[in-house]
Design a protein around this motif. Structure first.
Motif, mmCIF file in Angstrom:
data_model
loop_
_atom_site.group_PDB
_atom_site.id
_atom_site.type_symbol
_atom_site.label_atom_id
_atom_site.label_comp_id
_atom_site.label_asym_id
_atom_site.label_seq_id
_atom_site.Cartn_x
_atom_site.Cartn_y
_atom_site.Cartn_z
ATOM 1 N N ASN A 1 1.487 45.299 53.421
ATOM 2 C CA ASN A 1 2.550 45.354 52.415
ATOM 3 C C ASN A 1 3.453 44.132 52.532
ATOM 4 N N LYS A 2 4.314 43.937 51.553
ATOM 5 C CA LYS A 2 5.204 42.779 51.547
ATOM 6 C C LYS A 2 6.068 42.770 52.794
ATOM 7 N N ARG A 3 6.194 41.579 53.385
ATOM 8 C CA ARG A 3 7.028 41.439 54.572
ATOM 9 C C ARG A 3 8.508 41.610 54.211
ATOM 10 N N THR A 4 9.234 42.211 55.139
ATOM 11 C CA THR A 4 10.657 42.458 54.928
ATOM 12 C C THR A 4 11.435 41.160 55.080
ATOM 13 N N GLU A 5 12.265 40.847 54.077
ATOM 14 C CA GLU A 5 13.023 39.591 54.112
ATOM 15 C C GLU A 5 14.330 39.741 54.883
ATOM 16 N N ASN A 6 15.087 40.779 54.573
ATOM 17 C CA ASN A 6 16.374 40.992 55.258
ATOM 18 C C ASN A 6 16.172 42.051 56.337
ATOM 19 N N ILE A 7 15.799 41.581 57.536
ATOM 20 C CA ILE A 7 15.443 42.486 58.616
ATOM 21 C C ILE A 7 16.695 43.111 59.228
ATOM 22 N N GLU A 8 16.726 44.451 59.239
ATOM 23 C CA GLU A 8 17.844 45.165 59.842
ATOM 24 C C GLU A 8 17.401 46.004 61.026
ATOM 25 N N HIS A 9 16.132 46.407 61.042
ATOM 26 C CA HIS A 9 15.654 47.301 62.086
ATOM 27 C C HIS A 9 14.555 46.629 62.887
ATOM 28 N N SER A 10 14.449 47.020 64.156
ATOM 29 C CA SER A 10 13.436 46.432 65.027
ATOM 30 C C SER A 10 12.025 46.758 64.543
ATOM 31 N N VAL A 11 11.853 47.909 63.862
ATOM 32 C CA VAL A 11 10.527 48.266 63.343
ATOM 33 C C VAL A 11 10.092 47.254 62.284
ATOM 34 N N ASP A 12 11.030 46.838 61.405
ATOM 35 C CA ASP A 12 10.705 45.829 60.396
ATOM 36 C C ASP A 12 10.332 44.512 61.065
ATOM 37 N N LYS A 13 11.072 44.172 62.083
ATOM 38 C CA LYS A 13 10.798 42.934 62.814
ATOM 39 C C LYS A 13 9.413 42.997 63.439
ATOM 40 N N MET A 14 9.078 44.133 64.008
ATOM 41 C CA MET A 14 7.775 44.308 64.633
ATOM 42 C C MET A 14 6.657 44.182 63.602
ATOM 43 N N ASP A 15 6.810 44.854 62.449
ATOM 44 C CA ASP A 15 5.776 44.790 61.412
ATOM 45 C C ASP A 15 5.610 43.367 60.882
ATOM 46 N N ASN A 16 6.722 42.670 60.676
ATOM 47 C CA ASN A 16 6.636 41.283 60.212
ATOM 48 C C ASN A 16 5.888 40.411 61.202
ATOM 49 N N ALA A 17 6.201 40.593 62.483
ATOM 50 C CA ALA A 17 5.536 39.789 63.514
ATOM 51 C C ALA A 17 4.042 40.073 63.534
ATOM 52 N N MET A 18 3.675 41.346 63.433
ATOM 53 C CA MET A 18 2.257 41.711 63.431
ATOM 54 C C MET A 18 1.560 41.170 62.185
#
Length: 591
Positions: A451-468
């Protein structure tokens, strides 16, 4: 679920350890001292008298006999015995305030005994542990594992030996401790740092400990080197080796001192870098300033007698090993039914992946300077046969299947999740090198990762998914094999992923003709007219039709009679979930 309040009867009073106060007053029953003490009976008497005692002279006089016994047996001071008895009864870490409340003392009064309580930490009878009170976290103390068991058997407690260790024993113990505590959310990292420093102080003869103790003015420098040693122990020689800045950000507090440390790490100016013990990880000839490894100097001068355990590598290999590699010859043959457009695309892809065609296609692509990997996306609604299609392609082309559990790749720490996904692709590359036929790397239900990567990261889960996601994008770019991903949703598909999938096959809504074929394949005794009637009246996916066929088989086993068309229609009504309008699913399924 919240834990129950710890309510204990002490000295004729019920005490609530969470509230830290007596619950009700009752007259104390007459007391008679035993002829012979045991550690437990003596501690019990001390605890009885300690509650609400304010540590008065009368209290000390009332427990002089059990205290004398315990001093002789345990070698502790009187206040150490009192605090230990309170911690045993509480069964959980207690703050200064909670201990004071139990004794009816002020927090400051009990803190006047800091040195004696700290001595219990040094003796390793107590451990520092956070105490949670009304949503807040306070400094607290708990009991070392095994202490209660020893006392219960009327024996003094002997902590685990941590001094006089060899290099191997030292890092094995470090690794074991961190494995237990790093994923425990109730453990504060500052407590882990204190333990690591204590381990070093107990082994000053080791070169690693000697160097760590030189940085005696900054515990974060000391613990960081040990954390990178821990990473080296588990990942040495693999793509996963190297402690990431994300992991460092997760475990070290958000404060100026640690922010300054992170900045120095990025810039290559950290004290551990200046003295040549750690360095930026080199990836494809480029220094990654957000991942850090031990230098050759550190490994040879400080860890020359140590052999890494590779625990994380081994766990990952076990997780992704032969049990996740599905052999093509174990896949049961099934007949699939699709609309004509999907059937043509699937047949073409199956032909391209055949043993005769695929090597030649890869060779031609390489000659043209193009990427050799085949990344394919199957998308459509749930229950439409995407997964079964992958299985049948693997069977028909003679290729084994390495199926990845996306949820299993996620780790508490962002950096560890990156390593896990890198290890997946490394393991796949190893399989490709060691197999006559390149296997298929299968990401089933990969919605979250494409899915589309999160642009405005607020949570560590979003950061983790973006990195993966970033890692997967790069790995697809470098792919020298076959990857197939399935997803139910494409409206939120990241454009970077869309470009990287060479083949994208949508599983469309089946026509009435296709649904009739599925009905006939599932229910062999069904006439073509009845199958068309069911296909016309019920807009089911293949998965739903299979459910109905299974229900009919179960009823046959129970009654010895096949269900009539009318009874089959009643199954269909039940499948609609309380007669709600059926969901519109997409296409062909298997027999």
């Amino acid at each position: 679920m919240p834990r129950k309040l710890k309510i204990q009867k002490r000295n004729g009073m019920e005490f609530d350890f969470r509230a830290g106060k007596p619950m009700m007053d009752v007259e104390e029953s007459e007391y008679k001292e035993p002829d012979t003490w045991t550690i437990i009976t003596a501690l019990n008497r001390v605890l009885d008298q300690a509650q609400d005692s304010q540590l008065s002279d009368e209290f000390w006089e009332s427990v002089k006999n059990p205290l004398a016994y315990l001093r002789g047996e345990l070698g502790l001071t009187d206040i150490q015995i009192v605090v230990m008895a309170i911690l045993i009864e509480a069964g959980e870490p207690l703050s200064w305030k909670k201990m004071g409340n139990f004794l009816n003392c002020s927090r400051l009064q009990i803190m006047t005994y800091t040195e004696e309580i700290e001595e219990m930490v040094k003796k390793r009878w107590f451990v520092r542990k956070a105490s949670r009170e009304f949503g807040n976290i306070f400094e607290g103390f708990g009991l070392t594992r095994g202490l209660i068991t020893a006392l219960r058997h009327n024996k003094t407690f002997v902590p685990e030996k941590i001094d006089g260790l060899t290099e191997q024993q030292f890092i094995d113990k470090l690794e074991s401790h961190l494995d237990k505590h790093m994923n425990d959310r109730c453990v504060d990292f500052s407590d882990v740092e204190e333990w690591m420093l204590m381990l070093c102080e107990a082994n000053p003869h080791l070169p690693l400990c000697q160097e760590i103790l030189r940085f005696n003015d900054d515990i974060h420098i000391q613990s960081l080197l040990l954390m990178i040693v821990y990473d080296y122990a588990q990942w040495e020689g693999s793509d996963g080796e190297g402690l990431t800045l994300d992991t460092i950000s997760d475990i070290y507090p958000e404060e100026f001192e640690c922010d300054f440390m992170r900045e120095k790490l990025r810039d290559g100016e950290h004290p551990l870098m200046r003295c040549g013990y750690i360095e930026h990880k080199c990836v494809d000839g480029m220094a990654n300033n957000e991942q850090y490894m031990l230098t050759h100097k550190c490994k040879t001068e400080l860890l020359s007698d140590y052999k890494p355990s590779h625990k994380k590598c081994k766990r990952m290999q076990e997780r992704m090993g032969n049990r996740l590699l599905k052999s093509h010859d174990t896949i049961k043959e099934k007949t699939l039914f699709f609309n004509e457009s999907e059937q043509q695309q699937i047949d073409r892809l199956t032909s391209l992946l055949s043993a005769d065609n695929f090597p030649n296609i890869q060779k031609r692509l390489e000659e043209q300077g193009m990427r050799k990997g085949f990344a394919c996306l199957f998308y459509g609604g749930p229950g439409t046969g995407k997964t079964e299609t992958v299985l049948q392609i693997a069977r028909q082309t003679g290729r084994d299947l390495m199926q990845v559990d996306i949820a299993g790749m996620r780790d508490k720490y962002v950096g560890e999740s990156e390593k896990n996904i890198k290890a997946v692709f490394q393991h796949y590359r190893d399989l490709c090198r060691n197999s006559e036929m390149k296997p298929i790397l299968f990401f089933n239900e990969a919605d979250a990762l494409i899915n589309k990567r999160t642009e405005n990261i607020e949570h560590s889960v979003d950061k983790m998914d973006n990195a993966m996601q970033n890692i997967i994008l790069q790995e697809i770019e470098d792919l020298d094999g076959i990857l197939i991903a399935t997803t139910n949703l494409t409206s939120n598909l990241d454009s970077a992923f869309e470009r990287r999938f060479l083949f994208k096959i949508e599983f469309h809504k089946p026509t009435t003709e296709v649904k009739s074929k599925i009905w006939c394949s599932m229910l062999k005794d069904l006439s073509p007219d009845d199958a068309r009637q069911l296909a016309t009246h019920f807009d089911f996916s293949g998965g739903q039709i299979e459910n109905i066929a299974r229900k009919r088989t179960v009823d046959y086993i129970l009654t010895g009679k096949f269900a009539t068309l009318e009874e089959i229609e009643s199954y269909c009504q039940a499948e609609l979930l309380d007669n709600k309008k059926e969901r519109h699913h997409i296409a062909g399924f298997s027999a």
